[in-house]
Scaffold this motif. Structure first.
Motif, PDB file in Angstrom:
ATOM      1  N   LEU A 123      10.980  13.648 -37.330  1.00  0.00           N
ATOM      2  CA  LEU A 123      10.920  13.176 -36.016  1.00  0.00           C
ATOM      3  C   LEU A 123      10.230  13.677 -35.241  1.00  0.00           C
ATOM      4  N   GLU A 124      10.345  15.459 -35.246  1.00  0.00           N
ATOM      5  CA  GLU A 124       9.676  16.131 -34.166  1.00  0.00           C
ATOM      6  C   GLU A 124       8.341  15.846 -33.867  1.00  0.00           C
ATOM      7  N   LYS A 125       7.448  16.291 -35.521  1.00  0.00           N
ATOM      8  CA  LYS A 125       6.258  15.962 -35.553  1.00  0.00           C
ATOM      9  C   LYS A 125       5.805  15.261 -35.184  1.00  0.00           C
ATOM     10  N   ALA A 126       6.343  13.892 -35.631  1.00  0.00           N
ATOM     11  CA  ALA A 126       5.340  12.357 -35.477  1.00  0.00           C
ATOM     12  C   ALA A 126       6.037  12.045 -33.917  1.00  0.00           C
ATOM     13  N   ARG A 160      -3.704  11.777 -38.249  1.00  0.00           N
ATOM     14  CA  ARG A 160      -3.218  12.738 -38.100  1.00  0.00           C
ATOM     15  C   ARG A 160      -1.862  12.926 -39.444  1.00  0.00           C
ATOM     16  N   PHE A 161      -1.391  12.038 -39.461  1.00  0.00           N
ATOM     17  CA  PHE A 161      -0.068  11.224 -40.476  1.00  0.00           C
ATOM     18  C   PHE A 161      -0.690  11.770 -41.698  1.00  0.00           C
ATOM     19  N   ALA A 162      -2.057  11.465 -41.874  1.00  0.00           N
ATOM     20  CA  ALA A 162      -2.483  11.679 -44.071  1.00  0.00           C
ATOM     21  C   ALA A 162      -2.344  13.205 -43.346  1.00  0.00           C
ATOM     22  N   GLY A 163      -2.606  13.883 -42.662  1.00  0.00           N
ATOM     23  CA  GLY A 163      -2.853  15.095 -42.843  1.00  0.00           C
ATOM     24  C   GLY A 163      -1.513  15.662 -42.811  1.00  0.00           C
ATOM     25  N   ALA A 180       2.214  17.097 -44.133  1.00  0.00           N
ATOM     26  CA  ALA A 180       3.484  16.033 -45.541  1.00  0.00           C
ATOM     27  C   ALA A 180       4.832  15.119 -45.037  1.00  0.00           C
ATOM     28  N   ASP A 181       4.908  16.005 -44.581  1.00  0.00           N
ATOM     29  CA  ASP A 181       7.161  15.240 -44.026  1.00  0.00           C
ATOM     30  C   ASP A 181       6.837  14.290 -43.244  1.00  0.00           C
ATOM     31  N   ILE A 182       5.652  13.297 -42.625  1.00  0.00           N
ATOM     32  CA  ILE A 182       5.706  12.334 -42.279  1.00  0.00           C
ATOM     33  C   ILE A 182       5.399  10.932 -43.600  1.00  0.00           C
ATOM     34  N   ASP A 183       6.249  10.011 -43.689  1.00  0.00           N
ATOM     35  CA  ASP A 183       5.772   8.866 -44.810  1.00  0.00           C
ATOM     36  C   ASP A 183       6.063   8.303 -43.846  1.00  0.00           C
ATOM     37  N   TYR A 184       5.102   6.970 -44.354  1.00  0.00           N
ATOM     38  CA  TYR A 184       5.532   5.210 -43.568  1.00  0.00           C
ATOM     39  C   TYR A 184       6.740   4.247 -44.454  1.00  0.00           C
ATOM     40  N   ALA A 231     -12.018  12.761 -50.727  1.00  0.00           N
ATOM     41  CA  ALA A 231     -12.324  14.664 -50.416  1.00  0.00           C
ATOM     42  C   ALA A 231     -11.354  14.881 -48.655  1.00  0.00           C
ATOM     43  N   GLN A 232     -10.991  14.442 -48.037  1.00  0.00           N
ATOM     44  CA  GLN A 232     -10.126  14.612 -47.068  1.00  0.00           C
ATOM     45  C   GLN A 232      -8.729  14.323 -47.225  1.00  0.00           C
ATOM     46  N   PRO A 233      -8.223  14.709 -48.267  1.00  0.00           N
ATOM     47  CA  PRO A 233      -6.492  14.060 -48.182  1.00  0.00           C
ATOM     48  C   PRO A 233      -5.521  14.765 -46.721  1.00  0.00           C
ATOM     49  N   HIS A 234      -6.007  16.249 -47.104  1.00  0.00           N
ATOM     50  CA  HIS A 234      -5.042  16.472 -46.268  1.00  0.00           C
ATOM     51  C   HIS A 234      -5.325  17.300 -44.538  1.00  0.00           C
ATOM     52  N   SER A 235      -6.786  16.675 -44.502  1.00  0.00           N
ATOM     53  CA  SER A 235      -7.327  17.569 -43.397  1.00  0.00           C
ATOM     54  C   SER A 235      -6.568  17.558 -41.849  1.00  0.00           C
ATOM     55  N   GLN A 236      -6.930  18.757 -40.795  1.00  0.00           N
ATOM     56  CA  GLN A 236      -6.320  18.303 -39.531  1.00  0.00           C
ATOM     57  C   GLN A 236      -7.446  18.060 -39.107  1.00  0.00           C
ATOM     58  N   ALA A 237      -8.792  17.970 -39.481  1.00  0.00           N
ATOM     59  CA  ALA A 237      -9.928  17.324 -38.125  1.00  0.00           C
ATOM     60  C   ALA A 237      -9.828  16.651 -37.495  1.00  0.00           C
ATOM     61  N   GLN A 238     -10.364  16.288 -36.811  1.00  0.00           N
ATOM     62  CA  GLN A 238      -9.801  14.838 -35.890  1.00  0.00           C
ATOM     63  C   GLN A 238     -11.568  14.793 -36.535  1.00  0.00           C
ATOM     64  N   PRO A 239     -11.025  12.595 -37.070  1.00  0.00           N
ATOM     65  CA  PRO A 239     -13.065  12.766 -37.154  1.00  0.00           C
ATOM     66  C   PRO A 239     -13.426  12.241 -35.192  1.00  0.00           C
ATOM     67  N   ASN A 240     -14.257  12.484 -35.418  1.00  0.00           N
ATOM     68  CA  ASN A 240     -15.212  11.671 -34.193  1.00  0.00           C
ATOM     69  C   ASN A 240     -15.058  10.126 -33.630  1.00  0.00           C
ATOM     70  N   PHE A 241     -13.660   9.086 -33.749  1.00  0.00           N
ATOM     71  CA  PHE A 241     -14.434   8.197 -33.572  1.00  0.00           C
ATOM     72  C   PHE A 241     -15.400   7.662 -31.818  1.00  0.00           C
ATOM     73  N   PRO A 242     -15.917   6.780 -32.286  1.00  0.00           N
ATOM     74  CA  PRO A 242     -16.626   6.360 -30.934  1.00  0.00           C
ATOM     75  C   PRO A 242     -15.609   6.143 -30.064  1.00  0.00           C
ATOM     76  N   ALA A 243     -15.975   5.996 -28.532  1.00  0.00           N
ATOM     77  CA  ALA A 243     -14.811   5.939 -27.661  1.00  0.00           C
ATOM     78  C   ALA A 243     -14.592   4.538 -27.384  1.00  0.00           C
ATOM     79  N   GLU A 244     -15.512   3.390 -27.639  1.00  0.00           N
ATOM     80  CA  GLU A 244     -15.053   1.893 -27.530  1.00  0.00           C
ATOM     81  C   GLU A 244     -15.135   1.527 -29.648  1.00  0.00           C
TER      82      GLU A 244
END
Length: 310
Positions: free
Chosen positions: A196-199, A276-279, A281-285, A297-310
């Motif tokens: 819960l703390e991580k979530a 973030r949840f995908a990276g 291991a101890d948080i499940d839906y 290719a990126q199952p547990h990557s901590q890097a944040q995707p560069n989503f557009p602002a809109e």
């Protein structure tokens, strides 16, 4: 006013002639009205087979006979001069009654233009409709419908025309005039065994990221945002709450966004939270929720995707 008019009617009654005959003729005219009202539809059916024409002719016949009988009764009981005055008063009352909608609409138009509860471009909710004001004309308000049957707060492609008198018939809300921002709730269901703390931290970071983006776009309005938030007994910082049931734990992120960017902000938040949840291991839906599948290719990557602002 009505007392004076009733008093005038009492004094204007023509006392000449035989009252019994007047009563008889009055009863006869009323009987004609009663007869026509009950048999005009059937009589019109003998001449016209088309249902629309049949109903129209029967209504016109009833109206004409009723008006004629009413005029006959007035002329029967009052002298010519008083009868003309009474008929003029009745016609004026009927005219005002038939034009009441027009008068209210015109008054409503000038009220909206003068008081300005909303203007063109504002997002409002009125008479059960929700959308952006496209035009305020003499008789109606035109809205670009937002949300409608859609799940997200986006335009549906329809124009809704609402009588401008609706502003006096119920409540309305303007989301653009004083405070063009709204608080939204985003519910994220996870299992009882999740961390819960991580979530909590991920959801708070997602809300803080959205707030930073909002302030960056409208930095000059930050103080105004804070003062308006105090007015609504809230604050700008995102809040995370939780409730528990048999399916798991539901975390609710409450965040602030522009009323015209609700769908875009919710999409950004979900993308951030899913990655973030995908990276982690101890948080499940929760089993009741559907998980999004990511590329291998990126199952547990901590890097944040560069989503557009809109």
């Amino acid at each position: 006013m009505w007392e004076d008019f009733i008093k005038y009617l009492g004094e204007a009654i023509d006392t000449s002639g035989n009252p019994a005959e007047k009563i008889l003729y009055t009863a006869l005219l009323l009987g004609i009205i009663f007869f026509i009202r009950h048999f005009a539809y059937k009589a019109a059916g003998l001449v016209f087979s088309n249902e629309k024409i049949r109903r129209r002719v029967s209504r016109i016949a009833v109206l004409a006979i009723t008006i004629g009988a009413a005029l006959g009764i007035i002329l029967l009981w009052f002298n010519a001069l008083n009868s003309l005055f009474i008929i003029a008063v009745i016609l004026a009352v009927i005219l005002l009654f038939s034009m009441r909608e027009l008068i209210v609409k015109v008054f409503s138009f000038f009220y909206i233009r003068t008081v300005k509860p909303f203007t063109a471009g504002d997002r409002i909710e009125i008479a059960g409709a929700y959308g952006d004001v496209e035009e305020i004309s003499l008789f109606k308000i035109t809205l670009i419908e937002v949300r409608g049957w859609l799940h997200t707060a986006t335009p549906t492609g329809r124009l809704i025309h609402i009588p401008n008198r609706s502003i006096f018939n119920g409540s309305y809300a303007n989301e653009s005039n004083a405070f063009p921002y709204v608080w939204r709730d985003l519910e994220v269901p996870i299992t009882h065994q999740s961390n819960l703390e991580k979530a909590f931290a991920i959801l708070q970071a997602a809300g803080k990221r959205e707030l930073d983006l909002l302030v960056a776009k409208d930095h000059a309005q930050k103080e105004r945002l804070e003062s308006q938030a105090e007015f609504f007994n809230s604050n700008l910082l995102p809040q995370v709450t939780m409730w528990v049931d048999g399916n798991g734990v539901c975390l609710t992120l409450r965040y602030l966004t522009r009323n015209t960017e609700m769908a875009a902000s919710e999409t950004r938040l979900w993308k951030y939270i899913y990655h973030r949840f995908a990276g982690t291991a101890d948080i499940d839906y929760s089993p009741a929720a559907l998980a999004v599948q990511f590329p291998q290719a990126q199952p547990h990557s901590q890097a944040q995707p560069n989503f557009p602002a809109e």
